[in-house]
Every structure is written in C-alpha cells, then in structure tokens.
Design a protein around this motif. Structure first.
Motif, PDB file in Angstrom:
ATOM      1  N   THR A   1      32.641  69.845  10.586  1.00  0.00           N
ATOM      2  CA  THR A   1      31.704  69.165  10.302  1.00  0.00           C
ATOM      3  C   THR A   1      32.296  67.662   9.724  1.00  0.00           C
ATOM      4  O   THR A   1      32.876  67.691   9.474  1.00  0.00           O
ATOM      5  CB  THR A   1      30.802  69.754   9.155  1.00  0.00           C
ATOM      6  OG1 THR A   1      31.640  70.324   7.951  1.00  0.00           O
ATOM      7  CG2 THR A   1      30.321  71.631   9.746  1.00  0.00           C
ATOM      8  N   LEU A   2      31.241  66.349   9.910  1.00  0.00           N
ATOM      9  CA  LEU A   2      31.592  65.531   9.680  1.00  0.00           C
ATOM     10  C   LEU A   2      30.563  65.316   8.380  1.00  0.00           C
ATOM     11  O   LEU A   2      29.919  65.334   7.748  1.00  0.00           O
ATOM     12  CB  LEU A   2      30.655  64.755  10.040  1.00  0.00           C
ATOM     13  CG  LEU A   2      30.797  62.921  10.266  1.00  0.00           C
ATOM     14  CD1 LEU A   2      32.574  62.218  10.664  1.00  0.00           C
ATOM     15  CD2 LEU A   2      30.405  62.440  11.044  1.00  0.00           C
ATOM     16  N   PRO A   3      32.293  65.024   7.181  1.00  0.00           N
ATOM     17  CA  PRO A   3      30.974  64.191   5.345  1.00  0.00           C
ATOM     18  C   PRO A   3      29.908  63.492   5.635  1.00  0.00           C
ATOM     19  O   PRO A   3      30.618  62.069   6.594  1.00  0.00           O
ATOM     20  CB  PRO A   3      32.573  63.973   5.178  1.00  0.00           C
ATOM     21  CG  PRO A   3      33.853  64.941   6.112  1.00  0.00           C
ATOM     22  CD  PRO A   3      33.281  64.656   7.002  1.00  0.00           C
ATOM     23  N   THR A   4      28.904  63.447   5.308  1.00  0.00           N
ATOM     24  CA  THR A   4      28.131  62.864   4.935  1.00  0.00           C
ATOM     25  C   THR A   4      28.582  60.984   4.131  1.00  0.00           C
ATOM     26  O   THR A   4      28.823  59.878   4.480  1.00  0.00           O
ATOM     27  CB  THR A   4      26.954  62.747   3.856  1.00  0.00           C
ATOM     28  OG1 THR A   4      26.480  63.885   3.992  1.00  0.00           O
ATOM     29  CG2 THR A   4      26.170  61.868   3.564  1.00  0.00           C
ATOM     30  N   SER A   5      30.392  61.363   2.747  1.00  0.00           N
ATOM     31  CA  SER A   5      30.532  60.473   2.995  1.00  0.00           C
ATOM     32  C   SER A   5      31.323  59.491   3.826  1.00  0.00           C
ATOM     33  O   SER A   5      31.502  58.918   3.264  1.00  0.00           O
ATOM     34  CB  SER A   5      31.707  60.715   1.616  1.00  0.00           C
ATOM     35  OG  SER A   5      32.800  61.375   2.155  1.00  0.00           O
TER      36      SER A   5
ATOM     37  N   GLU B   1      27.099  59.749  17.254  1.00  0.00           N
ATOM     38  CA  GLU B   1      26.783  59.468  15.568  1.00  0.00           C
ATOM     39  C   GLU B   1      26.936  58.853  15.096  1.00  0.00           C
ATOM     40  O   GLU B   1      26.541  58.017  14.317  1.00  0.00           O
ATOM     41  CB  GLU B   1      27.576  60.735  15.432  1.00  0.00           C
ATOM     42  CG  GLU B   1      26.691  60.913  13.940  1.00  0.00           C
ATOM     43  CD  GLU B   1      26.871  62.362  13.068  1.00  0.00           C
ATOM     44  OE1 GLU B   1      26.560  62.682  11.696  1.00  0.00           O
ATOM     45  OE2 GLU B   1      28.019  63.553  13.608  1.00  0.00           O
ATOM     46  N   LEU B   2      28.301  57.895  15.043  1.00  0.00           N
ATOM     47  CA  LEU B   2      29.045  56.896  14.608  1.00  0.00           C
ATOM     48  C   LEU B   2      29.164  56.227  14.977  1.00  0.00           C
ATOM     49  O   LEU B   2      29.364  54.304  14.784  1.00  0.00           O
ATOM     50  CB  LEU B   2      30.978  57.504  14.345  1.00  0.00           C
ATOM     51  CG  LEU B   2      30.984  59.029  13.337  1.00  0.00           C
ATOM     52  CD1 LEU B   2      32.137  58.466  13.090  1.00  0.00           C
ATOM     53  CD2 LEU B   2      30.332  58.573  12.276  1.00  0.00           C
ATOM     54  N   ASP B   3      28.178  55.300  16.245  1.00  0.00           N
ATOM     55  CA  ASP B   3      28.374  54.030  17.509  1.00  0.00           C
ATOM     56  C   ASP B   3      29.866  53.581  17.351  1.00  0.00           C
ATOM     57  O   ASP B   3      29.941  52.393  17.191  1.00  0.00           O
ATOM     58  CB  ASP B   3      27.335  53.703  17.076  1.00  0.00           C
ATOM     59  CG  ASP B   3      27.356  52.285  17.409  1.00  0.00           C
ATOM     60  OD1 ASP B   3      27.671  52.332  18.531  1.00  0.00           O
ATOM     61  OD2 ASP B   3      26.789  51.174  17.638  1.00  0.00           O
ATOM     62  N   ILE B   4      30.967  54.893  17.778  1.00  0.00           N
ATOM     63  CA  ILE B   4      32.457  54.026  18.017  1.00  0.00           C
ATOM     64  C   ILE B   4      32.390  54.270  20.034  1.00  0.00           C
ATOM     65  O   ILE B   4      31.974  54.924  20.668  1.00  0.00           O
ATOM     66  CB  ILE B   4      33.229  54.777  17.708  1.00  0.00           C
ATOM     67  CG1 ILE B   4      32.728  54.611  16.159  1.00  0.00           C
ATOM     68  CG2 ILE B   4      34.578  54.075  18.369  1.00  0.00           C
ATOM     69  CD1 ILE B   4      33.952  55.487  15.599  1.00  0.00           C
TER      70      ILE B   4
ATOM     71  N   PHE C   1      34.735  64.396  22.543  1.00  0.00           N
ATOM     72  CA  PHE C   1      34.031  64.222  21.659  1.00  0.00           C
ATOM     73  C   PHE C   1      32.662  62.721  21.099  1.00  0.00           C
ATOM     74  O   PHE C   1      32.504  62.399  20.934  1.00  0.00           O
ATOM     75  CB  PHE C   1      34.906  62.977  20.642  1.00  0.00           C
ATOM     76  CG  PHE C   1      35.737  62.611  20.809  1.00  0.00           C
ATOM     77  CD1 PHE C   1      35.690  61.223  21.528  1.00  0.00           C
ATOM     78  CD2 PHE C   1      36.619  62.814  22.150  1.00  0.00           C
ATOM     79  CE1 PHE C   1      36.430  60.312  21.433  1.00  0.00           C
ATOM     80  CE2 PHE C   1      37.973  61.763  22.494  1.00  0.00           C
ATOM     81  CZ  PHE C   1      37.280  60.599  22.344  1.00  0.00           C
ATOM     82  N   GLU C   2      32.067  63.079  22.493  1.00  0.00           N
ATOM     83  CA  GLU C   2      30.915  62.745  22.696  1.00  0.00           C
ATOM     84  C   GLU C   2      29.969  62.488  21.657  1.00  0.00           C
ATOM     85  O   GLU C   2      29.456  60.807  21.461  1.00  0.00           O
ATOM     86  CB  GLU C   2      30.231  63.168  24.539  1.00  0.00           C
ATOM     87  CG  GLU C   2      30.560  62.660  25.435  1.00  0.00           C
ATOM     88  CD  GLU C   2      30.411  63.373  26.500  1.00  0.00           C
ATOM     89  OE1 GLU C   2      29.769  62.282  27.728  1.00  0.00           O
ATOM     90  OE2 GLU C   2      29.943  64.522  27.078  1.00  0.00           O
TER      91      GLU C   2
END
Length: 263
Positions: free
Chosen positions: A23-27, A59-62, A53-54
């Motif tokens: 999971t990706l931490p909110t911070s 989610e992070l717009d990378i 990792f699409e």
C-alpha cells in the motif's frame, strides 16, 4: 523557481514508495505532489517491469521511469534507452534450466510468459508475493523475435550458482527464496538514471534517489544525494548519504524534509 533550483528525484517502489503490504502511505502521495507543485521532476527507478506498476504511475502522475533495474528507460512517456538480454545465451540457459526442472519466465516491456505451465508451485508462490494483477501465461517460445529485458529463473537458494558460472552474459539477483532475476551483465538502475539526467541536464547536486533494496546499491552509491530507507539492510544504508525513517513510518516524507526538498 529557476531551473538551477529544480531537482530530479528517483524513487524505488517496493519498500520505498510502497509498504510491505504494497500500500502507498498517504504522506508519501502528498509529498510527491508537493514536489511536483514546486516544479521538481519526479521519477521511478525500479526492478519491476513497466506493466507491473502502471497503477502507481497513474496514481502519482509519473511519466518518467527506469524499469527492469535500468534495462528499459522512459522519459516523459517516450522510450529513451533499452538494454535487452543476450538471446542466444538465454536460450542455452533455458535449456539447462529445463533439464533441472527450474522454470523460466520471459519478460519484455509489455508482458511475461512462462516456459512451463505457470501453475508450477515455484512460480505461483513467488509471483503471488508481489501482490500484482499480472500472472504469466504459458508460451515457451516467447523469446523468439522480440527483445527481452529480464527473465525470472525459479530455483531454490544456492542452485543459481551453476548458472552464474555458466552464463557470464548475465547478472543474477535473488529476490525470493524460489526466484532469481536474470539481467544483462552490468546493467543497473544507476545507468538508467544517468541516461535520464544526461537528457534533462540536471547537475549532480540536484539529483536525488531513494531506495531500500540490494538492487539500489549502485543507484545510492552514484546519485549525489542518496537516501536509504530506515527499513533497508545495513549494507544498503552504508552506501547512502542520508538515512530516513522506514516506509512504515512515513520515511519518504521525512526523507524529503531531511534533504531540504520539503519544508
């Protein structure tokens, strides 16, 4: 912000951006978007295949990333550099692996296929540990007519030594008790990062990298501002310029504050 003040920051995924439960931490998400708002370039540097990792890129717009530990590099959505496996050596290795009942999975930029029915227990146990949506289908000839950037050799610990002796064209990195990454000899995240920063023109003082794994050692050794996660083993922490908290303790957020990229 002037170009001279902008930085490029590379993040590993597993154990760095993502917790152990994937999971990706909110911070972390907030910190990444804060960097982007400040005009910094945010990129990923991972051992994963692009198709693994699409969801994180979205989610992070990378759009810029180093995948396959440096073998497939994309800048702003366009392929910048590739370093495929030596096909003939891979065919020989696969034949030897078949004789020892060690499955092989072939991986290109878009998919992965197993040379045996993928229900094999070695494959299911190790791939399941990644908690990803992709699972290899069966195609023993997937190596034909395409560039492969990584393969997976499924064998118990210690049995990869035979392959290391016989196939100097490759590096072998164990990532699971039953599985080893096969990579082109000498390839690394550091080389992929170098291709990107050469193109973008960031001076070394404005280059940052965060990582936690053994496959991050070259990256953390060579990127000027390197940050090891608190959950990294000592060997990884020892090569980094900075050490932040663990991924479970908002390590990315604290690390970005530590190096002065976030207030």
């Amino acid at each position: 912000m002037e170009m001279g003040e902008k930085s490029v920051i590379f993040f590993d995924i597993d154990g760095t951006l993502l917790r152990e439960d994937k999971t990706l931490p909110t911070s972390t998400k907030k910190a990444i978007f804060a960097l982007k708002e400040e005009g910094h370039e945010v990129a990923i540097a991972t051992g994963r295949a692009p198709f693994m990792f699409e969801d994180i890129r979205e989610e992070l717009d990378i759009q810029t990333y180093v995948s396959y530990n440096g073998q497939y590099v994309v800048l702003n959505g366009d392929v910048l550099y590739t370093n495929p496996l030596h096909t003939e050596a891979l065919i020989r290795l696969t034949e030897e692996a078949v004789s020892h009942e060690h499955p092989v999975v072939f991986m290109d930029h878009a998919d992965m296929k197993a040379n045996v029915p993928p229900e094999h227990s070695f494959i299911t146990e190790s791939i399941d540990s990644l908690k990803i949506a992709h699972f290899p289908a069966h195609d023993p000839h997937y190596y034909k007519g395409r560039d492969l950037y990584q393969s997976l050799l499924f064998c118990p610990e210690g049995s990869e030594e035979r392959y290391e002796r016989n196939y100097p064209e490759f590096d072998f990195i164990r990532w699971h008790p039953l599985s080893v990454d096969i990579l082109p000899k000498g390839g690394s995240k550091a080389i992929g990062i170098e291709k990107i920063v050469e193109k973008l023109g960031y001076p070394k003082e404005r280059q940052y990298a965060f990582g936690d794994g053994l496959n991050d050692i070259e990256m953390l050794s060579e990127v000027y501002n390197s940050v090891a996660m608190g959950n990294a083993v000592d060997k990884v922490q020892s090569v980094a310029k900075y050490v932040t908290k663990s991924v479970e303790e908002d390590g990315i957020y604290h690390g970005l504050k530590l190096v002065g990229l976030l207030k």
